[in-house]
Design an enzyme around this catalytic site. Sequence first.
Site, PDB file in Angstrom:
ATOM      1  N   SER A  83       0.639  -1.085   0.111  1.00 24.07           N
ATOM      2  CA  SER A  83       0.094   0.016  -0.139  1.00 24.07           C
ATOM      3  C   SER A  83       0.814   1.197   0.113  1.00 24.07           C
ATOM      4  O   SER A  83       2.159   1.400   0.229  1.00 24.07           O
ATOM      5  CB  SER A  83      -0.982  -0.104   1.410  1.00 24.07           C
ATOM      6  N   LYS A 116      -5.641   8.400  -9.323  1.00 27.36           N
ATOM      7  CA  LYS A 116      -5.703   7.220  -8.767  1.00 27.36           C
ATOM      8  C   LYS A 116      -7.024   6.525  -8.672  1.00 27.36           C
ATOM      9  O   LYS A 116      -8.157   6.954  -8.376  1.00 27.36           O
ATOM     10  CB  LYS A 116      -5.344   7.535  -7.322  1.00 27.36           C
ATOM     11  N   LYS A 311      -4.986  12.010  -1.262  1.00 31.30           N
ATOM     12  CA  LYS A 311      -6.458  11.711  -1.209  1.00 31.30           C
ATOM     13  C   LYS A 311      -7.171  13.018  -1.256  1.00 31.30           C
ATOM     14  O   LYS A 311      -6.981  13.815  -0.528  1.00 31.30           O
ATOM     15  CB  LYS A 311      -6.755  10.823   0.181  1.00 31.30           C
TER      16      LYS A 311
END
Length: 669
Positions: A83, A116, A311
Amino acid sequence: MSKEIAKKRIEELRDLLNTFNYQYHVLDNPSVSDAEYDRNMQELIKLEAENPEFMSEDSPSVRVGGTVLDIFEKVTHKSPMLSLGNAFNEGDLRDFDRRVRQGIDDANVRYICELKIDGLAVSLHYEKGRFIQGATRGDGVTGEDITQNLKTIKAIPLRLNEEVTLEARGEAYMPKRSFVKLNEEKEQNGEDVFANPRNAAAGSIRQLDPKIAAKRNLSMFVYGLANVEEKTILSHSESLDFLGELGFKTNPNRRTCETIEEVIAYVEEWQEKRPHLDYEIDGIVIKVDDVALQESLGTTAKSPRWAIAYKFPAEEVVTRLTGIELSVGRTGVVTPTAELEPVRVAGTIVRRASLHNEDLIREKDIRIGDYVVVKKAGDIIPEVVNVLFDKRTGEEEEYHMPTHCPACESELVRLEEEVALRCINPTCPAQIREGLIHFVSRNAMNIDGLGERVITQLFEADYIRTFADLYSLTKEQLLQLERFGEKSATNLVQAIENSKENSLERLLFGLGIRHVGAKAARTFAEHFETMDALVKATEEELKAINEIGEKMAQSVVAYFDNEDVLELLQQFKEYGVNMTYKGMKIADLQNVESYFAGKTVVLTGKLEVMGRSEAKKKIEALGGKVTGSVSKSTDLVVAGEAAGSKLAQAEKHNVEVWNEERFLQELNK
């Protein structure tokens, strides 16, 4: 038609259809109509059916879906699928840039930025240009074999443009237009709809029947090359170009950036453009482009130092709080949940949001009727952020937590040093239901096919009220429940029967004794060996065990000092449920012929069921050696949760990697 002519025509059709697929699904530039494509496909299917000796695993015809599977086989990734660390704001990105430059002595660094994709991470294995296996990410070490389903995705080439052996990784996703169409069809059929495209993609790929996946119009972007034989790759951007040349679909919106300012500009640009894409993205991935610099930077215990995932901020929306409902968990904790006017947040309709506890309601001054700001924590769990006080009319109602349990009317208590209210009635139906769900879960009795929905049905039908009642269930009772047929009922009865043979630690964990997790349950099981011995143990005897504290010891003694619990254990005995430890004790391992004898093993990450110190003792008792670092002489790496840098070293030295489940299987042979 002669065999020779048939073979030639089959080869022509395969080449033609592969070209059509590449033009449509990779280049997004179709050259023929759907009708012409279908006509050629049907001709190929017909010729292959008439001439099965010419059938090939990489024929375009396999994309319509093959044989229904019974289960997905487990696959251990040759190199772990790690990750990435997260960045949530500009400051985090600048910190990342500073760490990178410090790590390479401020050498020139170029970043590559990519969208992403919000889908399902998969790995694709090719041998001499032919697609031979595909797998889900799973826990990063072990995934599931989904080869047949991936073959139905037309953006995945079944044969590459070169006869090369490699592993590529990417994100399978469902386009937004396909998602809308699928949900419209499900609504018309009276079926539950998918919450978002990611769930739809994951649900489609994990169908045991590939024909279902074939109908879902999935796609895929390849974002990386895990390994490739006989080719040197100098940069990530070069690897993406190479993948594109081989016939893979790579995302065209990537960009190389010379400075962190350019990276930030790219992030801001795609935050604006995000709604206009036909697929979901949830952030930006930033990587150091140069492979040599990547190797120099290395990895932390959790993630590579040379990459980070930015994010996008959680979407916040305003809606009205119409009520507060309460739920009772298996330990008796009463949790308030906000009831909301339905609102779309981050792609899903939200009707409820967590309020956690009474103190939070007081702290935020949340009242029934308030307009509140709602977001999804981590884009997953809805929560109330704050109240819009300027929208208050004076008609809002203060909320007061009840004094009695909403499920059984018993008086609620607040234990010392706890913020939660708790029902301490052991016969509370809500606690029993939640306890049953825990009892059958994977780390407990692991009863396949017995999830929350089925437990609720059994509970509402009054077929079960205690853990032991599960072992009296009959096929006839199950056939009375919704969605149960002859086969599923038979399978569940057998799964329940099989669970009787579990080792003691699974039963102990399943009982849900307060403060006793999976690791402590195993410690107790190995120490006492039988349930009877544990029941008779005193608090002092329990505290004498390594890593068992006073609070846990008191909890265990109190649990077994209960007539209802003792009656439950007696029922288990009558039903034939095993209550002894079946694993090996360290003292018993000395004379066992073992896989670990003479092996050098490295333990990394958090082991949930067995701590690393205990695992080390057992490996050494079996003749193995445990070291702290990975080298060419290492035979095996056992990777728990949050394993990182040692996995990368294992990949570098071509060392076998096991997850904890595989490790325990070998120990208990």
